[in-house]
Design a protein around this motif. Structure first.
Motif, PDB file in Angstrom:
ATOM      1  N   TRP A  50      41.455  68.632  39.009  1.00  0.00           N
ATOM      2  CA  TRP A  50      41.785  68.844  37.456  1.00  0.00           C
ATOM      3  C   TRP A  50      43.417  68.906  37.284  1.00  0.00           C
ATOM      4  CZ3 TRP A  50      42.328  74.008  35.279  1.00  0.00           C
ATOM      5  CH2 TRP A  50      42.339  73.801  33.481  1.00  0.00           C
ATOM      6  N   LEU A  51      44.071  69.520  38.165  1.00  0.00           N
ATOM      7  CA  LEU A  51      45.345  69.693  37.941  1.00  0.00           C
ATOM      8  C   LEU A  51      46.216  68.402  38.253  1.00  0.00           C
ATOM      9  CD1 LEU A  51      46.253  73.274  39.856  1.00  0.00           C
ATOM     10  CD2 LEU A  51      45.498  72.786  37.516  1.00  0.00           C
ATOM     11  N   ALA A  52      45.733  67.561  39.107  1.00  0.00           N
ATOM     12  CA  ALA A  52      46.247  66.296  39.482  1.00  0.00           C
ATOM     13  C   ALA A  52      47.997  66.459  39.475  1.00  0.00           C
ATOM     14  CB  ALA A  52      46.077  65.451  38.126  1.00  0.00           C
ATOM     15  N   VAL A  53      48.304  67.318  40.416  1.00  0.00           N
ATOM     16  CA  VAL A  53      49.731  67.471  40.609  1.00  0.00           C
ATOM     17  C   VAL A  53      50.284  66.255  41.615  1.00  0.00           C
ATOM     18  CG1 VAL A  53      51.562  68.987  41.797  1.00  0.00           C
ATOM     19  CG2 VAL A  53      49.588  69.946  40.398  1.00  0.00           C
ATOM     20  N   PRO A  54      51.103  65.570  41.392  1.00  0.00           N
ATOM     21  CA  PRO A  54      51.850  64.410  42.243  1.00  0.00           C
ATOM     22  C   PRO A  54      52.177  65.236  43.502  1.00  0.00           C
ATOM     23  CG  PRO A  54      53.046  64.115  39.987  1.00  0.00           C
ATOM     24  CD  PRO A  54      52.211  65.756  39.945  1.00  0.00           C
ATOM     25  N   PRO A  55      52.443  64.189  44.695  1.00  0.00           N
ATOM     26  CA  PRO A  55      52.730  64.869  45.858  1.00  0.00           C
ATOM     27  C   PRO A  55      54.152  65.286  45.957  1.00  0.00           C
ATOM     28  CG  PRO A  55      52.556  62.551  45.986  1.00  0.00           C
ATOM     29  CD  PRO A  55      52.034  62.935  44.645  1.00  0.00           C
ATOM     30  N   GLY A  56      54.522  66.222  47.110  1.00  0.00           N
ATOM     31  CA  GLY A  56      55.985  66.482  47.342  1.00  0.00           C
ATOM     32  C   GLY A  56      56.174  67.579  46.469  1.00  0.00           C
ATOM     33  N   ARG A  57      55.331  68.410  45.813  1.00  0.00           N
ATOM     34  CA  ARG A  57      55.960  69.692  45.023  1.00  0.00           C
ATOM     35  C   ARG A  57      55.802  70.909  45.968  1.00  0.00           C
ATOM     36  NH1 ARG A  57      56.526  65.376  42.485  1.00  0.00           N
ATOM     37  NH2 ARG A  57      56.320  65.209  40.100  1.00  0.00           N
ATOM     38  N   ARG A  58      56.621  71.845  45.472  1.00  0.00           N
ATOM     39  CA  ARG A  58      56.706  73.154  46.076  1.00  0.00           C
ATOM     40  C   ARG A  58      55.425  74.119  45.283  1.00  0.00           C
ATOM     41  NH1 ARG A  58      62.590  74.600  44.103  1.00  0.00           N
ATOM     42  NH2 ARG A  58      61.435  73.506  42.199  1.00  0.00           N
ATOM     43  N   TRP A  59      54.695  74.664  46.312  1.00  0.00           N
ATOM     44  CA  TRP A  59      53.521  75.293  45.837  1.00  0.00           C
ATOM     45  C   TRP A  59      53.538  76.750  46.191  1.00  0.00           C
ATOM     46  CZ3 TRP A  59      48.596  73.201  43.611  1.00  0.00           C
ATOM     47  CH2 TRP A  59      48.628  71.880  43.570  1.00  0.00           C
ATOM     48  N   LEU A  60      53.217  77.556  45.316  1.00  0.00           N
ATOM     49  CA  LEU A  60      52.783  79.082  45.624  1.00  0.00           C
ATOM     50  C   LEU A  60      51.641  79.427  44.900  1.00  0.00           C
ATOM     51  CD1 LEU A  60      54.279  81.930  46.266  1.00  0.00           C
ATOM     52  CD2 LEU A  60      54.690  82.277  43.825  1.00  0.00           C
ATOM     53  N   ASP A  61      50.797  80.024  46.066  1.00  0.00           N
ATOM     54  CA  ASP A  61      49.378  80.484  46.075  1.00  0.00           C
ATOM     55  C   ASP A  61      49.415  82.107  46.136  1.00  0.00           C
ATOM     56  OD1 ASP A  61      46.653  81.090  46.041  1.00  0.00           O
ATOM     57  OD2 ASP A  61      46.182  79.991  47.962  1.00  0.00           O
ATOM     58  N   VAL A  62      49.136  82.652  44.785  1.00  0.00           N
ATOM     59  CA  VAL A  62      49.303  84.070  44.451  1.00  0.00           C
ATOM     60  C   VAL A  62      47.801  84.611  44.729  1.00  0.00           C
ATOM     61  CG1 VAL A  62      50.028  85.917  43.150  1.00  0.00           C
ATOM     62  CG2 VAL A  62      51.095  83.645  42.946  1.00  0.00           C
ATOM     63  N   GLY A  63      47.890  85.764  45.627  1.00  0.00           N
ATOM     64  CA  GLY A  63      46.486  86.263  45.836  1.00  0.00           C
ATOM     65  C   GLY A  63      45.673  85.264  46.825  1.00  0.00           C
ATOM     66  N   CYS A  64      46.233  84.757  47.875  1.00  0.00           N
ATOM     67  CA  CYS A  64      45.835  83.792  48.653  1.00  0.00           C
ATOM     68  C   CYS A  64      44.758  84.204  49.393  1.00  0.00           C
ATOM     69  CB  CYS A  64      46.868  83.061  49.265  1.00  0.00           C
ATOM     70  SG  CYS A  64      47.653  84.260  50.737  1.00  0.00           S
ATOM     71  N   GLY A  65      44.660  85.487  49.906  1.00  0.00           N
ATOM     72  CA  GLY A  65      43.457  85.791  50.588  1.00  0.00           C
ATOM     73  C   GLY A  65      43.624  85.208  52.020  1.00  0.00           C
ATOM     74  N   THR A  66      42.296  84.817  52.289  1.00  0.00           N
ATOM     75  CA  THR A  66      42.213  84.246  53.666  1.00  0.00           C
ATOM     76  C   THR A  66      42.744  82.639  53.698  1.00  0.00           C
ATOM     77  OG1 THR A  66      40.014  83.877  53.182  1.00  0.00           O
ATOM     78  CG2 THR A  66      40.340  85.880  54.515  1.00  0.00           C
ATOM     79  N   GLY A  67      43.066  82.082  52.499  1.00  0.00           N
ATOM     80  CA  GLY A  67      43.792  80.883  52.606  1.00  0.00           C
ATOM     81  C   GLY A  67      42.612  79.781  52.119  1.00  0.00           C
TER      82      GLY A  67
END
Length: 260
Positions: free
Chosen positions: A30-47
């Motif tokens: 749904w997000l359809a983010v292009p490659p090569g971006r910097r990501w932050l996963d908040v509350g990532c838990g076990t991943g």
């Protein structure tokens, strides 16, 4: 009084972590983010979401943040990403330093979610994407709905622990309001449905004995006789397929917006 435990990574995986991966995959589509971006996963838990980003989104880099060091230990053992201990309300990340901020199944557990979304916005570069999803505890997360309906029929005060009653944030209207209030634009929401298929009753019930999360913490607080009565009531009530499996709806509610 029930003290909720969020420490055992393997127990969380058996409880709901395994059902979050199909949701994470559809969320990223749904997000359809292009490659090569910097990501932050908040509350990532076990991943669960971090791993899906690594396998499906071709990121330049991924950082996971979570307050539970034991959850992060599980994530580090499985994934080649950078993980740091931190609070969603005070992220240890510089301003405007990431292209995509995501949070999976965590925002409802933050004491002040508006502060967390403000932090998501702060660390996002202009034009960056800020998105999250939470379980639809009230109606669409059937494994928990069945559990709490049975638990409260035996013990009415347990209703105070029911995520469907506790987490008003878990609605598309509330999520949308949070995103608009944080100053994000192009805000959109949607449900994401998948099916959690339990092989048999033991596959459903055993994770509730793991002690991690609100419902398992409640089970751990019960005397043996009460726990067995709850188990037997659930065994009677849960729907079954012809092969004995237990298919249950697992619905998440997702939101996304763009940093200005």
């Amino acid at each position: 009084m029930v003290h909720e435990v969020w420490a055992k990574g393997d127990a969380y995986e058996a409880y709901v972590g395994r059902w979050s991966r199909p949701v994470a995959a559809e969320f990223l589509q749904w997000l359809a983010v292009p490659p090569g971006r910097r990501w932050l996963d908040v509350g990532c838990g076990t991943g669960a979401l971090t791993g899906t980003v690594l396998s499906a989104a071709a990121p330049a880099e991924v950082t996971g943040v979570d307050p539970s060091e034991r959850f992060l230990a599980t994530a580090r053992s499985r994934l080649a990403a950078h993980f740091i201990t931190g609070d969603a309300r005070a992220l240890p990340v510089p301003d405007a330093s990431v292209d995509v901020v995501v949070s999976g199944l965590a925002l409802n557990f933050v004491p002040a979610p508006a502060e967390a979304v403000a932090e998501f916005t702060r660390v996002s570069a202009p034009g960056g994407l800020v998105a999250a999803y939470v379980w639809d505890y009230a109606d669409g997360m059937a494994m928990m709905r069945h559990f709490w309906d049975a638990a409260t029929s035996l013990d009415p005060p347990a209703a105070a622990l029911d995520e469907g009653r506790r987490f008003s944030i878990c609605s598309t209207a509330t999520l949308s309001d949070l995103w608009f209030t944080a100053g994000l634009s192009d805000v959109a929401t949607r449900p994401i449905d998948t099916t959690a298929v339990f092989a048999d009753f033991d596959d459903y019930w055993t994770p509730f004995l793991g002690g991690t999360g609100p419902a398992p913490s409640y089970v751990a607080s019960l005397p043996t006789e009460h726990r067995d009565t709850l188990r037997d009531l659930l065994r009677e009530r849960l729907p079954r397929a012809a092969d004995g499996s237990i298919p249950l709806l697992a619905r998440a509610l997702a939101v996304r917006g763009t940093a200005v």
